[in-house]
Design an enzyme around this catalytic site. Structure first.
Site, PDB file in Angstrom:
ATOM      1  N   HIS A   1       0.841  -1.202   0.000  1.00 19.45           N
ATOM      2  CA  HIS A   1       0.000   0.000   0.000  1.00 19.45           C
ATOM      3  C   HIS A   1       0.876   1.253   0.000  1.00 19.45           C
ATOM      4  O   HIS A   1       0.655   2.188  -0.789  1.00 19.45           O
ATOM      5  CB  HIS A   1      -0.909  -0.011   1.232  1.00 19.45           C
ATOM      6  CG  HIS A   1      -1.705   1.248   1.424  1.00 19.45           C
ATOM      7  ND1 HIS A   1      -3.027   1.348   1.081  1.00 19.45           N
ATOM      8  CD2 HIS A   1      -1.350   2.458   1.944  1.00 19.45           C
ATOM      9  CE1 HIS A   1      -3.471   2.573   1.358  1.00 19.45           C
ATOM     10  NE2 HIS A   1      -2.464   3.259   1.890  1.00 19.45           N
ATOM     11  N   GLU A   2       1.876   1.266   0.869  1.00 22.47           N
ATOM     12  CA  GLU A   2       2.760   2.428   0.948  1.00 22.47           C
ATOM     13  C   GLU A   2       3.630   2.566  -0.304  1.00 22.47           C
ATOM     14  O   GLU A   2       3.956   3.680  -0.714  1.00 22.47           O
ATOM     15  CB  GLU A   2       3.633   2.348   2.200  1.00 22.47           C
ATOM     16  CG  GLU A   2       2.855   2.357   3.508  1.00 22.47           C
ATOM     17  CD  GLU A   2       1.901   3.540   3.632  1.00 22.47           C
ATOM     18  OE1 GLU A   2       2.217   4.620   3.076  1.00 22.47           O
ATOM     19  OE2 GLU A   2       0.839   3.382   4.256  1.00 22.47           O
TER      20      GLU A   2
END
Length: 477
Positions: A22-23
Site C-alpha cells: 500500500h505504501e
C-alpha cells in the site's frame, strides 16, 4: 498450539506485506513526480530495523497495524504562497506574517482583558484552533530544506496529488484481485450442491433459543419424508434440479403443497413425497444482515420450509468470475462502513454484555488472526480448504484496506484526495470567470478535525481488539 500460532503468523505477515505494498503505491508515484520522500515505514511505534538509501529511510516498526511515507511540504504556507521564491523565503514569510501568539508551540495561553477577567471561551478555542493549524504548517515547513521547495507535495499539480494518494488504495485493490483470482481459479468457491448435508429433526420457531428438540416442536417435513444426509436431489415437483437455489425457491413458494421428490440414494433412484410447512423466518438482505421493521424489530416473513441444508462443493471459476466477487466484497465493506456507528454499538454490547457477535460485523486484525489460528489448528478441515480460506481472508483484508482508506476524511487517503479535488474545482472556476488563482487549499485548517478523526479511529480499534479478545466472532462452532 503451534498450528494456531502459524495461522496467526500467516495473517500478520500477509497484513504487513499488504500494508507495505500500500505504501509503495504512494511511494512510487511520489518519487516519479519528484516529491522528496524522507521515510518509508511499515508499522508504528519503535523502529525495529531501518536503512537509508539515497534520500529515503526504509524501515519496519514494532506494531504492524499501519504504515506511512513521509513527504516534504504536505501543507502550503498561510496566505499567498505564490510570492515565495525559495524555501528560505517560505520560512521567512511564515515567521514574519503570523501574529506572535501563533509562533509559540503548544496550546495558546489564556489571555486576560483586565485584572481577574478571563478570556472568553470562544476566543480561547479560536486561539487553540489557530495554534494547532499553525503548528501543522510549521512542521510541514521544517521538512523542506534549502532549495527543496519545488519538491514539496503541495506543489504538485492537483491530478498528480490525487494519483499519489490513490496509489495506496489502488495497490490494495490489485492485491484483492490477485488473492481472489487465486481463490476462484485455483481452489474454487464453496457452493451449495444438490446433495443433502443435514436433515433437521424438528421445526424451531424464529426467535427460539432452543438447541434440542422436544415434544413441543413439530417434526420437519424433510425428516417426515425420510430424507437422509447424502441423498442427491434429482427433481422436485416435476422440475429437474441442477442448483440448490432452484430447490429453495420451489420450497419457499409451495407451503402446504405435497410435492414429488426424486432422489438418488447410494446410486439407487427413489421417489418421496414432501409437503413444505408454512413457517416464519427472519429476512436477510444481500449482505447477510437481518432487516429491521420501522419500529426496530427484526423483520420476518412466512415461507415454505422443509428443514434440510446442502453440502458444499468447491467449484472453480474463470477470470470473469473474479471481478464480481471483488465487487461484492467492496459493496459489503462500504455497506458496513455506512452503518459503522450502529455496528459498533452492537460490538460494544457484545463486548461488555453476554450477546453474541454479528459474524458479518467489523473485527480487528486480532479477530482475523484468531479466526486464522482456529482454522489452521482444526483437524477436521483439509489442508486445501485451510489454504483457500486463508487466501480468502487476505483478499478480504485488502478489500477492507482499499475501502476504508477511501473514506473522505483526513488523515485517510480519501481526505487528501477530496482536498486536492476541491483545490482543482476552485482553480477551474476562478479561471473560467477570469478571477485570480486562489492558490492551494489550506489543508492545514483540517488538522483539528483530523485529530478528532484519529482519536475516533483509535477508540474504534481499541474497542474491536477488546471485543475480539473477550467475545470473539465464532465462525467454527
Amino acid at each position: 498450539m503451534l498450528l494456531y500460532i502459524l495461522g496467526i503468523l500467516i495473517i500478520v505477515i500477509g497484513l504487513a506485506l499488504s500494508i507495505g505494498l500500500h505504501e509503495i503505491g504512494h511511494l512510487v508515484p511520489a518519487k516519479l513526480f519528484g516529491v522528496k520522500v524522507t521515510q518509508y515505514m511499515v508499522g508504528f511505534g519503535k523502529t525495529l530495523w531501518s536503512r537509508k538509501k539515497g534520500e529515503t529511510e526504509y524501515g519496519v516498526k514494532a506494531i504492524p497495524l499501519g504504515g506511512y511515507i513521509a513527504m516534504i511540504g504536505m501543507f502550503p504556507p498561510k496566505g499567498n504562497e505564490k510570492a515565495r521564491a525559495s524555501s528560505t523565503g517560505f520560512l521567512q514569510s511564515m515567521s514574519d506574517d503570523r501574529p506572535e501568539i501563533l509562533r509559540r508551540r503548544g496550546p495558546a495561553p489564556v489571555a486576560v482583558d483586565g485584572p481577574g477577567e478571563a478570556e472568553p471561551a470562544e476566543e480561547t478555542r479560536r486561539r487553540l484552533f489557530d495554534g494547532l493549524v499553525q503548528d501543522a504548517r510549521d512542521s510541514s515547513a521544517e521538512t523542506i530544506g534549502e532549495g527543496e521547495d519545488a519538491r514539496s507535495f503541495y506543489r504538485l499539480a492537483v491530478w498528480k496529488r490525487i494519483i499519489v494518494m490513490l496509489g495506496g488504495p489502488a495497490m490494495n485493490l490489485i492485491l484483492a484481485f490477485v488473492f481472489m483470482a487465486i481463490l476462484v481459479m485455483g481452489f474454487g468457491i464453496a457452493q451449495p450442491s444438490t446433495t443433502v448435508g443435514v436433515v433437521n429433526a424438528c421445526v424451531v420457531p424464529a426467535g427460539s433459543t432452543a438447541t434440542e428438540c422436544d415434544d413441543s416442536f413439530a417434526e420437519t417435513p424433510a425428516a417426515a419424508a425420510g430424507l437422509r444426509p447424502g441423498d442427491h436431489l434429482v427433481s422436485l415437483g416435476g422440475t429437474p434440479l441442477s442448483a440448490w437455489d432452484q430447490t429453495t425457491e420451489i420450497i419457499r413458494t409451495s407451503p402446504g403443497k405435497t410435492l414429488p421428490l426424486e432422489i438418488e440414494r447410494a446410486g439407487e433412484p427413489m421417489t418421496l413425497s414432501i409437503t413444505p410447512l408454512l413457517t416464519e423466518r427472519y429476512v436477510y438482505d444481500k449482505n447477510g444482515v437481518q432487516e429491521k421493521n420501522p419500529d426496530g424489530s427484526f423483520r420476518t416473513e412466512e415461507v415454505g420450509f422443509i428443514g434440510m441444508s446442502p453440502t458444499n462443493e468447491a467449484v472453480r471459476g474463470g477470470l470473469s468470475d473474479v471481478a464480481p466477487m471483488v465487487g461484492n466484497n467492496v459493496s459489503a465493506v462500504f455497506h458496513m462502513i455506512i452503518n459503522l456507528p450502529d455496528r459498533l454499538v452492537g460490538v460494544a454490547k457484545a463486548a461488555f454484555g453476554a450477546g453474541e457477535r454479528d459474524p458479518n460485523g467489523p473485527m480487528s486484525v486480532v479477530g482475523v488472526g484468531r479466526i486464522a489460528g482456529e482454522l489452521v489448528s482444526m483437524d477436521s478441515v483439509s489442508v486445501s480448504d485451510k489454504a483457500a480460506t486463508l487466501v480468502g481472508l487476505l483478499g478480504s483484508l485488502n478489500v477492507a484496506l482499499f475501502a476504508f482508506n477511501l473514506i473522505p476524511l483526513m488523515p485517510l487517503d480519501g481526505g487528501h484526495v477530496v482536498a486536492a479535488a476541491w483545490e482543482g474545482i476552485r482553480r477551474f472556476f476562478a479561471k473560467l470567470f477570469g478571477r485570480p488563482d486562489p492558490g492551494p487549499v489550506d489543508a492545514a485548517k483540517l488538522i483539528p478535525l483530523t485529530m478528532v478523526i484519529a482519536l475516533l479511529l483509535g477508540g474504534m480499534t481499541v474497542l474491536l481488539i477488546f471485543a475480539d479478545l473477550v467475545n470473539p466472532i465464532q465462525l467454527f462452532k
